[in-house]
Design an enzyme around this catalytic site. Sequence first.
Site, mmCIF file in Angstrom:
data_model
loop_
_atom_site.group_PDB
_atom_site.id
_atom_site.type_symbol
_atom_site.label_atom_id
_atom_site.label_comp_id
_atom_site.label_asym_id
_atom_site.label_seq_id
_atom_site.Cartn_x
_atom_site.Cartn_y
_atom_site.Cartn_z
ATOM 1 N N GLU A 1 2.686 -9.011 11.497
ATOM 2 C CA GLU A 1 2.449 -8.651 10.100
ATOM 3 C C GLU A 1 3.781 -8.255 9.440
ATOM 4 O OE1 GLU A 1 -0.111 -5.287 10.033
ATOM 5 O OE2 GLU A 1 -0.634 -5.487 7.908
ATOM 6 N N ASP B 1 0.747 -1.258 0.000
ATOM 7 C CA ASP B 1 0.000 0.000 0.000
ATOM 8 C C ASP B 1 0.782 1.317 0.000
ATOM 9 O OD1 ASP B 1 -1.611 -2.155 0.445
ATOM 10 O OD2 ASP B 1 -2.649 -1.341 2.178
HETATM 11 C C1 2M8 Z 1 -2.817 -4.433 3.926
HETATM 12 O O1 2M8 Z 1 -3.808 -3.749 3.146
HETATM 13 C C2 2M8 Z 1 -5.058 -3.303 3.654
HETATM 14 C C3 2M8 Z 1 -5.841 -2.747 2.470
HETATM 15 O O2 2M8 Z 1 -6.066 -3.757 1.525
HETATM 16 C C4 2M8 Z 1 -4.933 -2.232 4.709
HETATM 17 O O3 2M8 Z 1 -3.839 -1.712 4.962
HETATM 18 O O4 2M8 Z 1 -5.949 -1.885 5.304
HETATM 19 C C5 2M8 Z 1 -1.700 -4.861 2.960
HETATM 20 O O5 2M8 Z 1 -0.568 -5.297 3.641
HETATM 21 C C6 2M8 Z 1 -2.221 -5.972 2.048
HETATM 22 O O6 2M8 Z 1 -1.181 -6.471 1.244
HETATM 23 C C7 2M8 Z 1 -2.833 -7.106 2.852
HETATM 24 O O7 2M8 Z 1 -3.413 -8.028 1.960
HETATM 25 C C8 2M8 Z 1 -3.891 -6.597 3.843
HETATM 26 C C9 2M8 Z 1 -4.388 -7.683 4.795
HETATM 27 O O8 2M8 Z 1 -3.294 -8.393 5.350
HETATM 28 O O9 2M8 Z 1 -3.362 -5.530 4.636
#
Ligand code: 2M8
Length: 469
Positions: free
Chosen positions: A427, A190
């Site tokens: 994460e 992101d």
């Molecule tokens: C993160 O993305 C989401 C939006 O899609 C967020 O920040 O709210 C990113 O690391 C993405 O790659 C990942 O799939 C998601 C859920 O782990 O989080």
Amino acid sequence: MQVKTPPGKILDEREELAARAGEVLRLNDMGGWTRAAPNLYPHQWSWDSAFIAIGLAHLDTRRAAREIRGLFAHQWATGKVPHIVFNPKAPPHAYFPGAEHWACAADSPDAPPAPPYTSCLTQPPLHAIAVWHIWEAAGREGEESLSAARAFLQDIYPRLFAWHRYLLTYRDPEGSGLVTIYHPWGSGTDNSPRWDDALAAVEVGDLPPYPRSDLQHVGDPSQRPTKADYDRYLWLVKLIKGAGCDEKAIYRSHPFLVKDVLSSGILVAANEALLKIAEVVGASDQDRELIAGWAERGRWGLETCWDEDLKLCLDYDLRDSKPLRVRTVAGFAPLIAGQQKPERLEALLEVLDSPAFAGYPELRWPLPPSTSPEELRFHPRSYWRGPTWPVVNWLLWWSLLRAGESERAEQLRRAALEQLTAGDFAEYYEPFAGEPIGSLAQSWTAAVALDWLAAGSRPEREPRSTKRG
Ligand code: 2M8
């Protein structure tokens, strides 16, 4: 899961790590699909599900298949696999922007029946790779699992085919072999500096006040994208909604339109996996020729993005007609795509080992930070701007194995497992102190840990490394 344990304390610890990783996946199991994390991400995310299935394949191949089936049940008529399937039972306001924000996507004639609602963005297409992992794991389990897996491959193949065809058509009308994204969320990375220049050109209009639900779930706000980033993310969503989620309209008028090399590299590898799946299900010669052509086109596309000075691949801004010049892990896309010319592989490995990435002297473990510490825009705690991400390490490890670089792959696997020893399954990790940050009990981190642990207990699957130089 079975982990063979030669005598010794360290391997006992690893057995315990496998048990804790399995526990995280059980905790996040919502009854046939897995939320990305307990608090921060209470929904099903597309590429998270693929990683999760790779881990689940070591616990229960049928459950792993269900993860992928569940996601593809929400595939759009165009073949698009949405980046989020919203959990109708998630606590209200747990995640923003949630289902109500995206409900408009359900008005598109191409959207699947709702609820559950989906977003209309995509994420990197790792799914065929996960399906192939499930097939291989079923093969190790025995005849009964294999026959269930064969039925799964028959069902999922046409859906995977439609997904890849969508990416190669709607998302590549230029025939470049490279995937176009409309939003940084589509890249999975992101707030990476990959997108800074393209985002800077997006002029944000009137936005109503909105909650930053994400900040309630992390220790300090610097671990998440800034308000300026979020304003742009939401403005882009507003424009996409305004275009009725119509791909052609978005392509014509959207201010953020970028060729994403990481998604493109993953798509090449996924097409190679799809070709093997096509073989198992007895797909037509015509299908197979198409898929092989897609993989070739993708490799050629990545070649056009190669930067000879940085020795990495660069994303390309279609609106500004210029490459986005910054060193991030996405630059290793040709390594992930696989089957590179020897000199290209040599160059990529050199950069990977260099102080620009895993060889940076102050790193806690020799694992590549998401953004090179030599970049001015590097930030060790801010999301995709510097921390190390276990899932990226997994992608690189798996790619090194496929490239025949088994010694290097093994070093990476050991370092990556050491990073996860504490069992928080974060994460992402601050690269110098090794502190776990972002969300804890993140499903995809537990999943890749399971795959690494299982790889350590199997006889070597890939050819031994032929030493370079
Ligand atoms: C993160 O993305 C989401 C939006 O899609 C967020 O920040 O709210 C990113 O690391 C993405 O790659 C990942 O799939 C998601 C859920 O782990 O989080």
